[in-house]
Enzyme design. Structure first.
Site, PDB file in Angstrom:
ATOM      1  N   GLU A  50     -12.165   3.529  -1.311  1.00  0.00           N
ATOM      2  CA  GLU A  50     -11.624   4.625  -2.131  1.00  0.00           C
ATOM      3  C   GLU A  50     -11.386   4.177  -3.567  1.00  0.00           C
ATOM      4  O   GLU A  50     -11.554   4.966  -4.495  1.00  0.00           O
ATOM      5  CB  GLU A  50     -10.302   5.120  -1.549  1.00  0.00           C
ATOM      6  CG  GLU A  50     -10.430   5.784  -0.184  1.00  0.00           C
ATOM      7  CD  GLU A  50      -9.060   6.082   0.421  1.00  0.00           C
ATOM      8  OE1 GLU A  50      -8.040   5.998  -0.293  1.00  0.00           O
ATOM      9  OE2 GLU A  50      -9.031   6.375   1.632  1.00  0.00           O
ATOM     10  N   HIS A  67     -10.153  -5.275  -3.499  1.00  0.00           N
ATOM     11  CA  HIS A  67      -8.833  -5.495  -2.896  1.00  0.00           C
ATOM     12  C   HIS A  67      -9.003  -5.925  -1.453  1.00  0.00           C
ATOM     13  O   HIS A  67      -9.919  -5.500  -0.753  1.00  0.00           O
ATOM     14  CB  HIS A  67      -7.953  -4.249  -2.978  1.00  0.00           C
ATOM     15  CG  HIS A  67      -8.605  -2.988  -2.498  1.00  0.00           C
ATOM     16  ND1 HIS A  67      -9.521  -2.294  -3.263  1.00  0.00           N
ATOM     17  CD2 HIS A  67      -8.487  -2.303  -1.337  1.00  0.00           C
ATOM     18  CE1 HIS A  67      -9.918  -1.233  -2.604  1.00  0.00           C
ATOM     19  NE2 HIS A  67      -9.328  -1.216  -1.414  1.00  0.00           N
ATOM     20  N   ASP A 126       0.850  -1.198   0.000  1.00  0.00           N
ATOM     21  CA  ASP A 126       0.000   0.000   0.000  1.00  0.00           C
ATOM     22  C   ASP A 126       0.882   1.244   0.000  1.00  0.00           C
ATOM     23  O   ASP A 126       1.898   1.292   0.707  1.00  0.00           O
ATOM     24  CB  ASP A 126      -0.913  -0.010   1.232  1.00  0.00           C
ATOM     25  CG  ASP A 126      -2.058   0.984   1.103  1.00  0.00           C
ATOM     26  OD1 ASP A 126      -3.211   0.543   0.977  1.00  0.00           O
ATOM     27  OD2 ASP A 126      -1.787   2.205   1.120  1.00  0.00           O
ATOM     28  N   ILE A 127       0.489   2.247  -0.772  1.00  0.00           N
ATOM     29  CA  ILE A 127       1.307   3.455  -0.905  1.00  0.00           C
ATOM     30  C   ILE A 127       1.301   4.286   0.385  1.00  0.00           C
ATOM     31  O   ILE A 127       2.235   5.066   0.616  1.00  0.00           O
ATOM     32  CB  ILE A 127       0.818   4.302  -2.113  1.00  0.00           C
ATOM     33  CG1 ILE A 127       1.908   5.235  -2.613  1.00  0.00           C
ATOM     34  CG2 ILE A 127      -0.466   5.055  -1.787  1.00  0.00           C
ATOM     35  CD1 ILE A 127       1.617   5.861  -3.957  1.00  0.00           C
TER      36      ILE A 127
HETATM   37  P1  5GP Z   1      -9.798   1.415   0.174  1.00  0.00           P
HETATM   38  O1  5GP Z   1     -10.072   2.653   0.987  1.00  0.00           O
HETATM   39  O2  5GP Z   1     -10.389   1.538  -1.208  1.00  0.00           O
HETATM   40  O3  5GP Z   1     -10.182   0.158   0.880  1.00  0.00           O
HETATM   41  O4  5GP Z   1      -8.224   1.319   0.051  1.00  0.00           O
HETATM   42  C1  5GP Z   1      -7.504   1.810  -1.028  1.00  0.00           C
HETATM   43  C2  5GP Z   1      -6.033   1.757  -0.667  1.00  0.00           C
HETATM   44  O5  5GP Z   1      -5.286   1.949  -1.839  1.00  0.00           O
HETATM   45  C3  5GP Z   1      -5.594   2.807   0.338  1.00  0.00           C
HETATM   46  O6  5GP Z   1      -5.042   2.163   1.494  1.00  0.00           O
HETATM   47  C4  5GP Z   1      -4.535   3.620  -0.416  1.00  0.00           C
HETATM   48  O7  5GP Z   1      -3.436   4.011   0.384  1.00  0.00           O
HETATM   49  C5  5GP Z   1      -4.121   2.660  -1.520  1.00  0.00           C
HETATM   50  N1  5GP Z   1      -3.682   3.313  -2.755  1.00  0.00           N
HETATM   51  C6  5GP Z   1      -4.297   4.328  -3.402  1.00  0.00           C
HETATM   52  N2  5GP Z   1      -3.614   4.663  -4.507  1.00  0.00           N
HETATM   53  C7  5GP Z   1      -2.546   3.839  -4.551  1.00  0.00           C
HETATM   54  C8  5GP Z   1      -1.464   3.696  -5.478  1.00  0.00           C
HETATM   55  O8  5GP Z   1      -1.340   4.393  -6.484  1.00  0.00           O
HETATM   56  N3  5GP Z   1      -0.542   2.728  -5.207  1.00  0.00           N
HETATM   57  C9  5GP Z   1      -0.645   1.918  -4.107  1.00  0.00           C
HETATM   58  N4  5GP Z   1       0.301   1.013  -3.929  1.00  0.00           N
HETATM   59  N5  5GP Z   1      -1.654   2.034  -3.218  1.00  0.00           N
HETATM   60  C10 5GP Z   1      -2.589   2.983  -3.439  1.00  0.00           C
END
Ligand code: 5GP
Length: 118
Positions: A98, A103, A35-36
């Site tokens: 997000e 995932h 995760d970034i």
């Molecule tokens: P969600 O809130 O959708 O469950 O989690 C999305 C995750 O994707 C977040 O933890 C965010 O830090 C990660 N994320 C968003 N953009 C990127 C990216 O460009 N690269 C990586 N490796 N992670 C990302």
């Protein structure tokens, strides 16, 4: 109700190679990468390569091969976290999702505290 898949979402772009990632594991059907913006010392995202919006979409519509491959890949990552770990899958607005590509977050490396604040 499942949203329509957006092929321009950031994980679709990672899968196409448009955006770099720090890969942890890759198979025919699955990609795992760091995760970034990690929430814990160990924070890996596991995604299917197919176009699934969230957990329910993936579980309902993916093939047996995709589902097995996804979970076996995730399990191998979890096995390295001997002190324990947490898996999270967010969906939609209430779930705080997000990125609209399914995932699984795998978090570990420190005590993670309560599941949710009330
Ligand atoms: P969600 O809130 O959708 O469950 O989690 C999305 C995750 O994707 C977040 O933890 C965010 O830090 C990660 N994320 C968003 N953009 C990127 C990216 O460009 N690269 C990586 N490796 N992670 C990302």
């Amino acid at each position: 109700m499942t949203m329509t898949y957006d092929p321009e979402n950031i994980f679709a772009r990672i899968l196409r190679g448009d955006i770099p990632n720090k890969t942890v594991a890759e198979t025919a059907h699955t990609l795992a990468f760091h995760d970034i913006a990690p929430h814990a010392p160990h924070h890996v995202l596991v995604i299917p390569k197919g176009p699934y919006v969230d957990f329910a979409d993936f579980a309902a519509h993916a093939s047996v091969e995709e589902i097995t491959d996804f979970h076996r890949t995730a399990a191998q990552i979890c096995e390295g976290l001997g002190e324990g770990y947490r898996t999270i899958s967010n969906s939609g607005g209430h779930g705080g999702q997000e990125v609209p590509h399914y995932h699984l977050h795998i978090l570990g490396g420190r005590p993670l505290g309560p599941m949710l604040t009330r």
